[in-house]
Design a protein around this motif. Structure first.
Motif, PDB file in Angstrom:
ATOM      1  N   LYS A 130     -30.976  13.764 -37.781  1.00  0.00           N
ATOM      2  CA  LYS A 130     -30.463  12.407 -37.594  1.00  0.00           C
ATOM      3  C   LYS A 130     -29.045  12.327 -38.144  1.00  0.00           C
ATOM      4  CE  LYS A 130     -34.987  10.189 -37.666  1.00  0.00           C
ATOM      5  NZ  LYS A 130     -35.865   9.176 -38.317  1.00  0.00           N
TER       6      LYS A 130
ATOM      7  N   GLU B   9     -29.965  13.516 -33.023  1.00  0.00           N
ATOM      8  CA  GLU B   9     -30.225  12.109 -32.736  1.00  0.00           C
ATOM      9  C   GLU B   9     -29.213  11.274 -33.511  1.00  0.00           C
ATOM     10  OE1 GLU B   9     -34.231  11.071 -33.714  1.00  0.00           O
ATOM     11  OE2 GLU B   9     -35.102  12.192 -32.027  1.00  0.00           O
TER      12      GLU B   9
ATOM     13  N   GLU C 284     -27.815   7.759 -35.024  1.00  0.00           N
ATOM     14  CA  GLU C 284     -28.315   6.472 -35.494  1.00  0.00           C
ATOM     15  C   GLU C 284     -27.190   5.698 -36.171  1.00  0.00           C
ATOM     16  OE1 GLU C 284     -31.875   6.637 -37.744  1.00  0.00           O
ATOM     17  OE2 GLU C 284     -32.993   7.714 -36.187  1.00  0.00           O
TER      18      GLU C 284
END
Length: 339
Positions: free
Chosen positions: A210, A285, A287
């Motif tokens: 992340k 990912e 975020e």
């Protein structure tokens, strides 16, 4: 042979281990203190301690800094000449989840160290502060003269409080104190809660990493990554260095070359590819920014350079390659042997 006694708190921790080893290699007498908590993989702490236990001039005491009586007994028994306080509850994000741990360790624990230095006078107290005290300051690079009254995490607030407490004790009791604002320390046997270590864990677990930058590469996070050997070199250089006219001091200790987070990730991918002998790439990912994070950490190290000639020597690629080689050897190859 240096016959002084060096008391190092957090001796089983990342920086504490490498500093202890450096001093032991130089023939110094090191008294280590650690509560061996399980904030991260306790086996890593025991691996560090096993390495230190090979030295006859090393002793370890399992004491929590919040145990004032235990700390006082330790000081009374060993009468340390130099104290380096590296024990603390670390981590910005964890301070949002568990604030009590930070008050207990970073506030009460540090107060107990100051009290011990007061009642059993020492030549010098060096303690770990943090780059996080700069909060969301937009002026870069960060300089020690900058205003640091706006912390954005409880962890940062406790570190700023440590600096204020040290200033008071220096003033009242003539204790030479030096605070070190560390900038993102990394290297082999580092802290598993740090991004570079966590990213590597995720890769081998076949999980995505992340990245908290909203996928905004133009306004990416900047970090001043500092290799562990450079950190230790700076600490050692300051052990016997303080201004007799100004007993309280604070220094930045960083790499002075910030890099974008995405550049850092790409370099880590390259280094792991070298260690494994095959090309690897993280699953990513993106975020939003996390509460408590700051957009950039960038240290001016001019003050430390002027004081002791400090100049970091390890490039990001060199440092991450050493970490990657260690990780693969420690976790992956060891696991393959067991299987």
């Amino acid at each position: 042979m240096d016959k002084k006694v060096y008391l190092i708190t957090g001796a089983a921790g990342f920086v504490g281990y490498y500093l202890s080893k450096k001093l032991l290699d130089q023939g110094c007498n090191v008294v280590g203190v650690d509560n061996l908590n399980d904030y991260y993989d306790i086996n890593l702490k025991y691996t560090r301690l096993n390495n230190l236990s090979n030295y006859n001039n090393f002793s370890l005491y399992k004491v929590d800094l919040s145990d004032k009586e235990g700390i006082m007994i330790l000081f009374d028994t060993h009468r340390p000449n130099i104290v380096v306080n590296l024990a603390a509850q670390a981590g910005v994000r964890y301070s949002i989840e568990n604030p009590d741990a930070y008050l207990q360790s970073n506030m009460i624990g540090f107060h107990n160290i100051l009290e011990a230095c007061r009642h059993y006078p020492v030549e010098h107290l060096i303690y770990a502060s943090s780059s996080s005290v700069y909060g969301a300051n937009e002026k870069v690079p960060f300089e020690e003269s900058d205003v640091v009254d706006n912390p954005v995490s409880l962890y940062a607030a406790t570190k700023k409080s440590n600096e204020l407490m040290a200033h008071t004790y220096s003033h009242l009791y003539n204790i030479p104190t030096t605070g070190l604002r560390f900038f993102t320390v990394y290297g082999p046997m580092g802290r598993p809660d740090m991004a570079y270590f966590g990213f590597t864990d995720k890769f081998f677990a076949k999980e995505p990493i992340k990245i908290f930058n909203n996928g905004d590469f133009e306004n990416d996070l900047y970090r001043d990554f500092t290799y562990i050997d450079d950190i230790v070199k700076g600490i050692v250089g300051l052990l016997h260095h303080y201004d007799k006219e100004k007993l309280y001091n604070v220094y930045n200790i960083g790499n002075n070359q910030p890099v974008r987070l995405m550049e850092f990730i790409q370099t880590l991918e390259e280094c792991l590819s070298n260690s494994l002998g095959e090309k690897i790439e993280f699953i990513k990912e993106f975020e939003p920014f996390k509460k408590g994070d700051v957009p950039a950490t960038y240290a001016s190290t001019d003050k430390l350079h002027k004081a002791i000639g400090f100049k970091p020597e390890t490039s990001l690629k060199e440092g991450l390659q050493k970490f990657a080689d260690w990780y693969v050897s420690y976790y992956i190859k060891k696991a393959e042997k067991i299987n």
